[in-house]
Design an enzyme around this catalytic site. Structure first.
Site, PDB file in Angstrom:
ATOM      1  N   GLY A  14       0.843  -1.198   0.000  1.00 54.35           N
ATOM      2  CA  GLY A  14       0.000   0.000   0.000  1.00 54.35           C
ATOM      3  C   GLY A  14       0.873   1.241   0.000  1.00 54.35           C
ATOM      4  O   GLY A  14       1.648   1.457   0.922  1.00 54.35           O
ATOM      5  N   SER A 141      -2.529   8.670  14.969  1.00 55.57           N
ATOM      6  CA  SER A 141      -1.292   8.904  14.206  1.00 55.57           C
ATOM      7  C   SER A 141      -1.630   9.374  12.805  1.00 55.57           C
ATOM      8  O   SER A 141      -2.031   8.568  11.966  1.00 55.57           O
ATOM      9  CB  SER A 141      -0.487   7.607  14.131  1.00 55.57           C
ATOM     10  OG  SER A 141      -1.329   6.522  13.761  1.00 55.57           O
ATOM     11  N   LYS A 194     -13.770   4.399  15.295  1.00 55.19           N
ATOM     12  CA  LYS A 194     -13.473   5.844  15.451  1.00 55.19           C
ATOM     13  C   LYS A 194     -13.666   6.581  14.126  1.00 55.19           C
ATOM     14  O   LYS A 194     -14.001   7.767  14.117  1.00 55.19           O
ATOM     15  CB  LYS A 194     -12.078   6.061  16.039  1.00 55.19           C
ATOM     16  CG  LYS A 194     -10.896   5.641  15.171  1.00 55.19           C
ATOM     17  CD  LYS A 194     -10.379   6.711  14.241  1.00 55.19           C
ATOM     18  CE  LYS A 194      -9.294   6.201  13.325  1.00 55.19           C
ATOM     19  NZ  LYS A 194      -8.870   7.146  12.297  1.00 55.19           N
ATOM     20  N   ASP A 247      -7.416   7.317  19.632  1.00 60.62           N
ATOM     21  CA  ASP A 247      -7.613   7.601  18.205  1.00 60.62           C
ATOM     22  C   ASP A 247      -8.947   8.310  17.959  1.00 60.62           C
ATOM     23  O   ASP A 247      -9.072   9.120  17.030  1.00 60.62           O
ATOM     24  CB  ASP A 247      -7.534   6.292  17.402  1.00 60.62           C
ATOM     25  CG  ASP A 247      -6.980   6.512  15.996  1.00 60.62           C
ATOM     26  OD1 ASP A 247      -6.738   7.673  15.630  1.00 60.62           O
ATOM     27  OD2 ASP A 247      -6.793   5.511  15.273  1.00 60.62           O
ATOM     28  N   THR A 251      -9.120  11.790  15.895  1.00 62.27           N
ATOM     29  CA  THR A 251      -9.821  11.809  14.612  1.00 62.27           C
ATOM     30  C   THR A 251     -11.082  12.660  14.677  1.00 62.27           C
ATOM     31  O   THR A 251     -11.445  13.309  13.695  1.00 62.27           O
ATOM     32  CB  THR A 251     -10.128  10.355  14.168  1.00 62.27           C
ATOM     33  OG1 THR A 251      -8.979   9.555  14.413  1.00 62.27           O
ATOM     34  CG2 THR A 251     -10.434  10.284  12.697  1.00 62.27           C
TER      35      THR A 251
HETATM   36  N1  LIG Z   1      -3.146   8.514   6.410  1.00 58.67           N
HETATM   37  C1  LIG Z   1      -3.084   8.338   7.713  1.00 58.67           C
HETATM   38  O1  LIG Z   1      -2.771   9.266   8.463  1.00 58.67           O
HETATM   39  C2  LIG Z   1      -3.379   6.987   8.294  1.00 58.67           C
HETATM   40  C3  LIG Z   1      -2.957   6.712   9.603  1.00 58.67           C
HETATM   41  C4  LIG Z   1      -3.276   5.466  10.155  1.00 58.67           C
HETATM   42  C5  LIG Z   1      -3.968   4.519   9.418  1.00 58.67           C
HETATM   43  N2  LIG Z   1      -4.351   4.821   8.145  1.00 58.67           N
HETATM   44  C6  LIG Z   1      -5.072   3.778   7.405  1.00 58.67           C
HETATM   45  O2  LIG Z   1      -4.237   3.295   6.356  1.00 58.67           O
HETATM   46  C7  LIG Z   1      -5.035   2.800   5.283  1.00 58.67           C
HETATM   47  C8  LIG Z   1      -4.524   3.407   3.996  1.00 58.67           C
HETATM   48  O3  LIG Z   1      -4.713   4.799   4.072  1.00 58.67           O
HETATM   49  P1  LIG Z   1      -3.716   5.862   3.446  1.00 58.67           P
HETATM   50  O4  LIG Z   1      -3.950   7.132   4.186  1.00 58.67           O
HETATM   51  O5  LIG Z   1      -2.328   5.336   3.376  1.00 58.67           O
HETATM   52  O6  LIG Z   1      -4.258   5.979   1.953  1.00 58.67           O
HETATM   53  P2  LIG Z   1      -4.363   7.292   1.072  1.00 58.67           P
HETATM   54  O7  LIG Z   1      -5.692   7.898   1.272  1.00 58.67           O
HETATM   55  O8  LIG Z   1      -3.163   8.157   1.292  1.00 58.67           O
HETATM   56  O9  LIG Z   1      -4.273   6.712  -0.402  1.00 58.67           O
HETATM   57  C9  LIG Z   1      -5.267   5.881  -0.955  1.00 58.67           C
HETATM   58  C10 LIG Z   1      -4.629   4.533  -1.168  1.00 58.67           C
HETATM   59  O10 LIG Z   1      -5.627   3.642  -1.660  1.00 58.67           O
HETATM   60  C11 LIG Z   1      -5.049   2.832  -2.646  1.00 58.67           C
HETATM   61  N3  LIG Z   1      -6.064   2.214  -3.488  1.00 58.67           N
HETATM   62  C12 LIG Z   1      -7.075   2.833  -4.154  1.00 58.67           C
HETATM   63  N4  LIG Z   1      -7.783   1.907  -4.850  1.00 58.67           N
HETATM   64  C13 LIG Z   1      -7.202   0.705  -4.594  1.00 58.67           C
HETATM   65  C14 LIG Z   1      -7.472  -0.620  -5.025  1.00 58.67           C
HETATM   66  N5  LIG Z   1      -8.463  -0.917  -5.857  1.00 58.67           N
HETATM   67  N6  LIG Z   1      -6.672  -1.615  -4.572  1.00 58.67           N
HETATM   68  C15 LIG Z   1      -5.653  -1.354  -3.721  1.00 58.67           C
HETATM   69  N7  LIG Z   1      -5.346  -0.112  -3.288  1.00 58.67           N
HETATM   70  C16 LIG Z   1      -6.121   0.890  -3.733  1.00 58.67           C
HETATM   71  C17 LIG Z   1      -4.173   3.795  -3.389  1.00 58.67           C
HETATM   72  O11 LIG Z   1      -3.227   3.108  -4.186  1.00 58.67           O
HETATM   73  C18 LIG Z   1      -3.516   4.522  -2.222  1.00 58.67           C
HETATM   74  O12 LIG Z   1      -2.421   3.808  -1.755  1.00 58.67           O
HETATM   75  C19 LIG Z   1      -6.474   3.191   5.620  1.00 58.67           C
HETATM   76  O13 LIG Z   1      -7.129   2.064   6.158  1.00 58.67           O
HETATM   77  C20 LIG Z   1      -6.330   4.258   6.708  1.00 58.67           C
HETATM   78  O14 LIG Z   1      -7.434   4.257   7.592  1.00 58.67           O
HETATM   79  C21 LIG Z   1      -4.070   6.010   7.565  1.00 58.67           C
HETATM   80  O1  LIG Z   2      -7.496  10.782   8.161  1.00 59.79           O
HETATM   81  P1  LIG Z   2      -8.246   9.643   8.816  1.00 59.79           P
HETATM   82  O2  LIG Z   2      -9.603  10.059   9.263  1.00 59.79           O
HETATM   83  O3  LIG Z   2      -8.226   8.430   7.957  1.00 59.79           O
HETATM   84  O4  LIG Z   2      -7.432   9.281  10.149  1.00 59.79           O
HETATM   85  C1  LIG Z   2      -6.074   8.970  10.055  1.00 59.79           C
HETATM   86  C2  LIG Z   2      -5.613   8.152  11.249  1.00 59.79           C
HETATM   87  O5  LIG Z   2      -6.369   6.968  11.344  1.00 59.79           O
HETATM   88  C3  LIG Z   2      -5.642   8.905  12.542  1.00 59.79           C
HETATM   89  O6  LIG Z   2      -5.164   8.085  13.594  1.00 59.79           O
END
Ligand SMILES: NC(=O)c1ccc[n+]([C@@H]2O[C@H](COP(=O)([O-])OP(=O)(O)OC[C@H]3O[C@@H](n4cnc5c(N)ncnc54)[C@H](O)[C@@H]3O)[C@@H](O)[C@H]2O)c1
Ligand SMILES: O=P(O)(O)OC[C@H](O)CO
Length: 336
Positions: A14, A141, A194, A247, A251
C-alpha cells in the site's frame, strides 16, 4: 517485554500516505524496505524524488526506501505491513499470497471493516492467508505527523509477544512509540469505529452545533464502541487506550482527519458524492459505518450514532432528520 531483532527485509503493501510514513520509519531503522504502490507514478516518485507527492506531498522520505508497482516484486519481504484500504485488502492479499512466504508475519495497519462480509482484517487474513501470523498497528497517528518526526504513540497488538517485539524493533522510534497488547480484536475495533464516529463529529462541526455537542458526541460515541467492543470480546483497557479512545479523540477533533473533514462537508450540506468526487484519498468510515451498524444489529447492541452515520452515507436520511432523531431519544441512565 524482551527486545526483539528487527526484520531485515520488509514489504509494505500500500503506497498511500500511511504506507509511506511507515516505510520511512523502517528505512530509518536500517531495514531494507520495499513499498508496493498501485500507481506506477507513485512508485516512480518514491524511487526518484524520495517523496510520495500524490498522497503525502511535501515530505522527504529516506532515500533508501524503494517502491514497485509490481505486486510480485514486493513478495520477498521477511514480513509484511498491510496498508491498502480495507475494502481492497482481501483482493490484494489474495494476489500477493503466491509470491510471499506463507507463514510470514503480517501487521495490519488499515482501519475498518470489510463491508461485504462484516469481517475485521485479522479474520480476512485468517481466511485468505491462514498461515500468516497477524499483528495490528493502530492508534492516534496522522501519516504527516509521523513522517515529519512529531511525537506519536500507538498500539501494537499481537498474540505472540516475541513477534510483537520484532515489529516494535522494525518500525519503532523515539518519536514513534509502540505499546504492546495481546488484544488483537480490541485494537481493531477502535481503529474501525473511530472513523465512523469522526464522520459524526465532522457533521456536528459542519452544522455549527457547538463544542459542547461535540464533547457529548465523543463521550456517547465512546459508550457505543465500548458496548460493541465488549460484545465482540475486546478488553475495556484496550478500548480506553491509544487504539480506542486515543484515536477517537484525535480523529474526531482534527480536520486533518479525512473522515472528520468528510463529515464536516456533509454537515455543510454537500452530498457524499460531491465530497468523494473531489478526493483521491480514502475515508474508511464511509464503508465501515454500514458494517458497524449491521454487526451491532446482529449482536443486539445499541449504536445510535454509528447507525445514523450509516443512514447518512447510504443517502437514506437527511442530516437534519438524523440529528432530530438523536436528540429525541428517551432520557436514560448514563451507564446504559
Ligand atoms: N493517512 C493516515 O494518516 C493513516 C494513519 C493510520 C492509518 N491509516 C489507514 O491506512 C489505510 C490506507 O490509508 P492511506 O492514508 O495510506 O491511503 P491514502 O488515502 O493516502 O491513499 C489511498 C490509497 O488507496 C489505494 N487504493 C485505491 N484503490 C485501490 C485498489 N483498488 N486496490 C488497492 N489499493 C487501492 C491507493 O493506491 C492509495 O495507496 C487506511 O485504512 C487508513 O485508515 C491512515
Ligand atoms: O485521516 P483519517 O480520518 O483516515 O485518520 C487517520 C488516522 O487513522 C488517525 O489516527
Amino acid at each position: 517485554m524482551n527486545d526483539g531483532a528487527p526484520f531485515r527485509k520488509l514489504s509494505i503493501i500500500g503506497g498511500g500516505a500511511w504506507g509511506a510514513a511507515l516505510g520511512n520509519l523502517a528505512a530509518n531503522n536500517g531495514v531494507e524496505t520495499t513499498i508496493w504502490a498501485r500507481e506506477p507514478e507513485v512508485a516512480a516518485l518514491i524511487n526518484k524524488r524520495h517523496e510520495n507527492a500524490v498522497f503525502l506531498p511535501g515530505v522527504k522520505l529516506n532515500p533508501a526506501l524503494k517502491a514497485t508497482p509490481a505486486l510480485e516484486d514486493a513478495g520477498g519481504g521477511e514480513a509484511f505491513l498491510l496498508v491498502a484500504p480495507v475494502q481492497h485488502s482481501r483482493a490484494v492479499m489474495k494476489a500477493l499470497r503466491p509470491h510471499a512466504r506463507p507463514d510470514a508475519p503480517v501487521a495490519l495497519c488499515s482501519k475498518g471493516i470489510e463491508q461485504s462480509t462484516g469481517m475485521f482484517l485479522s479474520a480476512v487474513v485468517a481466511e485468505v492467508w491462514p498461515e500468516a501470523v497477524p499483528a495490528v498497528l493502530s492508534g492516534p497517528s496522522f501519516a504527516r505527523d509521523v513522517a515529519q518526526g512529531l511525537p506519536t504513540a500507538v498500539t501494537l497488538a499481537c498474540a505472540d509477544e516475541a513477534l510483537a517485539a520484532r515489529w516494535i524493533a522494525t518500525i519503532g522510534a523515539p518519536h514513534f512509540r509502540l505499546y504492546y497488547t495481546d488484544d488483537v480484536i480490541g485494537a481493531e475495533i477502535g481503529g474501525a469505529v473511530k472513523n465512523v464516529l469522526a464522520i459524526a463529529a465532522g457533521v456536528v462541526e459542519g452544522k455549527g452545533l457547538g463544542e459542547s455537542a461535540k464533547a457529548a458526541l465523543i463521550a456517547r460515541g465512546f459508550a457505543e464502541f465500548q458496548r460493541l467492543g465488549v460484545a465482540l470480546g475486546a478488553r475495556r483497557e484496550t478500548l480506553a487506550g491509544l487504539s480506542g479512545l486515543g484515536d477517537l479523540i484525535l480523529t474526531a477533533t482534527s480536520k486533518q482527519s479525512r473522515n472528520m473533514s468528510l463529515g464536516f462537508e456533509l454537515g455543510r450540506g454537500r452530498s457524499l458524492h460531491e465530497v468523494l468526487a473531489g478526493r483521491n484519498n480514502v475515508s474508511e468510515g464511509v464503508e465501515t459505518a454500514p458494517a458497524v451498524a449491521d454487526i451491532a444489529r446482529r449482536l443486539g447492541v445499541e449504536t445510535p450514532i454509528c447507525a445514523a452515520v450509516a443512514d447518512l452515507v447510504a443517502g437514506e436520511r437527511s442530516v437534519d432528520g438524523l440529528i432530530a432523531d438523536l436528540l429525541s431519544r428517551p432520557f436514560r441512565a448514563e451507564r446504559e
